[in-house]
Design a protein around this motif. Sequence first.
Motif, short mmCIF file in Angstrom:
data_model
loop_
_atom_site.label_atom_id
_atom_site.label_comp_id
_atom_site.label_asym_id
_atom_site.label_seq_id
_atom_site.Cartn_x
_atom_site.Cartn_y
_atom_site.Cartn_z
N MET A 1 0.84 -1.18 0.00
CA MET A 1 0.00 0.00 0.00
C MET A 1 0.88 1.24 0.00
O MET A 1 1.75 1.37 0.85
N LEU A 22 -6.53 3.29 7.37
CA LEU A 22 -6.61 2.82 5.99
C LEU A 22 -7.42 3.79 5.12
O LEU A 22 -8.54 4.15 5.48
N ASN A 26 -8.41 1.50 -0.28
CA ASN A 26 -8.06 0.15 0.16
C ASN A 26 -9.23 -0.57 0.82
O ASN A 26 -9.04 -1.49 1.62
N LEU A 62 -14.22 3.98 5.54
CA LEU A 62 -12.81 4.37 5.61
C LEU A 62 -12.64 5.88 5.41
O LEU A 62 -11.79 6.50 6.06
N VAL A 78 -5.83 -0.04 11.38
CA VAL A 78 -5.87 -1.35 10.74
C VAL A 78 -4.45 -1.90 10.78
O VAL A 78 -3.50 -1.21 10.41
N LEU A 80 -1.94 -4.20 9.17
CA LEU A 80 -1.69 -4.91 7.91
C LEU A 80 -0.44 -5.76 8.03
O LEU A 80 0.48 -5.42 8.79
N SER A 84 1.32 -5.36 3.12
CA SER A 84 0.08 -4.59 2.96
C SER A 84 -0.93 -5.28 2.06
O SER A 84 -1.69 -4.64 1.34
N VAL A 87 -5.41 -7.69 6.06
CA VAL A 87 -5.71 -7.13 7.38
C VAL A 87 -5.58 -8.26 8.40
O VAL A 87 -6.24 -9.29 8.28
#
Length: 189
Positions: A1, A22, A26, A62, A78, A80, A84, A87
Amino acid sequence: MDRPIDIDTPFIETTRTNLVVLPPENAQLMLDYYNLNREHLSAWEPTRNDSFYSLEHWQRQLAENVNQFENGSALKLVALDKASQEVIAVCNFTNIVRGIFQACNLGYSVSAKYQGQGYMHEVLQAALTYVFNELDLHRVMANHMTSNQRSAALLEQLGFEQEGLAKSYLKIAGRWQDHVLTAKINPAH
């Protein structure tokens, strides 16, 4: 990400995860997390309607999470994996109140496939450090159902102290549940 450059949100590294607010682009990651863990989380969360399990819901949610961080009312993180791509867990510091209170509520969940491996402890330890050091909150309150011994043990390991019992406190899994009330005070205060 890729980290959004225009949004000044936390990026907290732990040994095995990266904690972020996040961004809406995403949303698929959140949808995947909740779809994969639908049954696993159902005993510990409110009853969810079908729209909760939609991409549109998570895009809106989000975006709202970013807004809440920017206006100081919540920090919804979140966890990750390092790539990435997945979750692992979520932890939400909500109802942030400033003034003479300087406190918030904590809620969290971990993916079934990562349960019992120390991920939630790792994530919450890092998140609490951020909340106490960067947001300078004085008190974090976390409540768990009386039957949730895993949460009771986790919160105790993290230094939360039991403060009471709230009868019929939250409607979880379709019925009102008693909750043990715990809190942790900022050790620097």
